[in-house]
Design a protein around this motif. Structure first.
Motif, short mmCIF file in Angstrom:
data_model
loop_
_atom_site.label_atom_id
_atom_site.label_comp_id
_atom_site.label_asym_id
_atom_site.label_seq_id
_atom_site.Cartn_x
_atom_site.Cartn_y
_atom_site.Cartn_z
N LYS A 255 0.82 -1.21 0.00
CA LYS A 255 0.00 0.00 0.00
C LYS A 255 0.85 1.27 0.00
O LYS A 255 1.94 1.29 0.57
CB LYS A 255 -0.92 0.03 1.23
N TYR A 274 -0.42 2.19 -13.44
CA TYR A 274 -1.56 1.64 -14.17
C TYR A 274 -1.42 1.79 -15.68
O TYR A 274 -2.30 1.37 -16.43
CB TYR A 274 -2.85 2.32 -13.71
N ILE A 294 -3.67 3.76 -0.54
CA ILE A 294 -4.05 3.21 -1.84
C ILE A 294 -3.27 1.92 -2.06
O ILE A 294 -2.04 1.91 -2.00
CB ILE A 294 -3.73 4.19 -2.99
N GLU A 298 -4.99 -2.21 -6.20
CA GLU A 298 -6.39 -1.78 -6.11
C GLU A 298 -6.88 -1.35 -7.48
O GLU A 298 -6.14 -0.70 -8.23
CB GLU A 298 -6.49 -0.62 -5.12
N PRO A 299 -8.13 -1.69 -7.86
CA PRO A 299 -8.65 -1.28 -9.17
C PRO A 299 -8.58 0.23 -9.33
O PRO A 299 -8.86 0.99 -8.40
CB PRO A 299 -10.11 -1.77 -9.14
N ALA A 301 -10.44 2.26 -10.88
CA ALA A 301 -11.72 2.95 -10.68
C ALA A 301 -11.95 3.26 -9.20
O ALA A 301 -12.42 4.35 -8.85
CB ALA A 301 -12.87 2.09 -11.22
N ASP A 302 -11.58 2.33 -8.32
CA ASP A 302 -11.74 2.55 -6.88
C ASP A 302 -10.80 3.64 -6.39
O ASP A 302 -11.17 4.46 -5.54
CB ASP A 302 -11.48 1.26 -6.11
N VAL A 303 -9.58 3.66 -6.92
CA VAL A 303 -8.61 4.68 -6.52
C VAL A 303 -9.10 6.06 -6.92
O VAL A 303 -9.03 7.02 -6.14
CB VAL A 303 -7.24 4.40 -7.16
N ASP A 305 -12.13 6.99 -7.41
CA ASP A 305 -13.28 7.36 -6.57
C ASP A 305 -12.80 7.93 -5.23
O ASP A 305 -13.35 8.91 -4.72
CB ASP A 305 -14.18 6.14 -6.33
N LYS A 306 -11.78 7.31 -4.63
CA LYS A 306 -11.23 7.82 -3.37
C LYS A 306 -10.73 9.25 -3.54
O LYS A 306 -10.99 10.13 -2.71
CB LYS A 306 -10.06 6.94 -2.91
#
Length: 325
Positions: A255, A274, A294, A298-299, A301-303, A305-306
């Protein structure tokens, strides 16, 4: 009541009240009782590797197979088949080591002097936490290996190949040494990271405590202070010492941990990790600060969004480009 069931539950911290009472009687009971409890307890508290509950069950089955049928009664010895203390310990050791070898966590090897050593390896793309006999902890990065002798507590010396993070505990004022290719690291109690892959620059980062970095062939010894790192080139023999800021990426957990990190710097990391193109609609948005964790895998899209929730931004996606506005 089966003694192995009780011991298994003890190891997995799942004893009920009655089983706890029985265990206390076993520990205080006759010699056979206390010896078996001591042996099994020692094998699982000596955590050279961290076994899952399922693996522990398999070890117990192997011990049971080799030591006869153990049962418990309040007044009679539970050892039906007489086995000497030495044989019982030997059977347990063989069972434990056989399991560890079978699942690829722990191997016995010999060095050039014929000394028996323990070798622990981390598979590629995986990390492994190791607890040494003195309670020091080592985290091995993927592909790394750690080796230490059977007399480790008398000579706290390990050999490392690859990358590892060390949390060394003080033990009887004995020095802890890491042997890596052409150099050594010597400590009493501290936390540090070593990266030493073959034919590459090696580095030692010190987080707490004090370490001595030594290259015997050069008769060179350097003492590092916290937040200092030393790099060593095995080809040119060049040594450099510099300070560093606390790492944002922890390979042990996989992370990134950011605290008030400018958005433009985070985007640079994401574009690299990515293989995407993330843009900002306005340059000044890059000065927005982000705090949070992060995951490296992690996908995306999720990152995103955060980041958007934290900074109040939105995103648009056009082909391979992502724009934050």
């Amino acid at each position: 009541m089966n003694i192995f069931n009780i011991l298994t539950k003890f190891i997995n911290s799942s004893l009920n009240q009655e089983e706890t009472r029985v265990l206390e009687q076993i520990k205080k009971g006759n010699g056979n009782n206390s010896r078996l409890f001591s042996i099994v307890k020692d094998y699982f508290s000596y955590k050279a590797v961290d076994l899952s509950a399922a693996d522990k069950e398999r070890v117990f089955e192997k011990i049971k197979l080799n030591t006869g049928n153990f049962t418990y009664t309040d007044h009679k010895p539970f050892l039906k088949k007489r086995i000497t203390k030495l044989n019982l310990a030997t059977y347990a050791a063989v069972a434990s080591v056989a399991l560890l070898i079978s699942i690829g966590l722990w191997k016995y090897v010999t060095d050039n002097q014929g000394e028996l050593n323990i070798l622990i390896e981390a598979p590629l793309a995986q990390t492994r936490e190791v607890v040494l006999p003195d309670s020091s902890k080592v985290w091995l990065n993927g592909g790394a290996s750690l080796r230490y002798g059977k007399n480790y507590l008398k000579d706290r010396k390990v050999s490392l190949t690859g990358e590892a993070f060390f949390d060394v505990r003080k033990y009887n004022k004995a020095t802890f040494r890491v042997l890596v290719n052409e150099f050594n690291v010597e400590v009493l109690g501290t936390t540090f990271n070593i990266k030493a892959y073959k034919n590459q620059h090696s580095e030692v980062k010190l987080y707490t405590g004090k370490v001595n970095f030594e290259v015997p062939s050069l008769n060179k010894k350097i003492t590092l202070k916290p937040m200092e790192e030393v790099t060593y080139d095995p080809l040119t023999k060049e040594i450099q010492v510099s300070s560093f800021e606390k790492d944002e990426y922890d390979w042990r957990s996989g992370k990134y941990k950011f605290t008030d990190k400018p958005l433009k710097e985070i985007i640079a990391i994401l574009n690299q990790n990515y293989s995407v193109t993330i843009l900002l609609s306005e340059e000044q948005l890059g000065e927005s600060m982000f705090s949070g964790a992060i995951g490296k895998d992690e996908p995306l899209a999720d990152v995103l969004d955060k980041i958007c929730i934290s900074t109040g931004l939105n995103k648009t996606i056009e082909g391979d480009s992502i724009t934050l506005y």
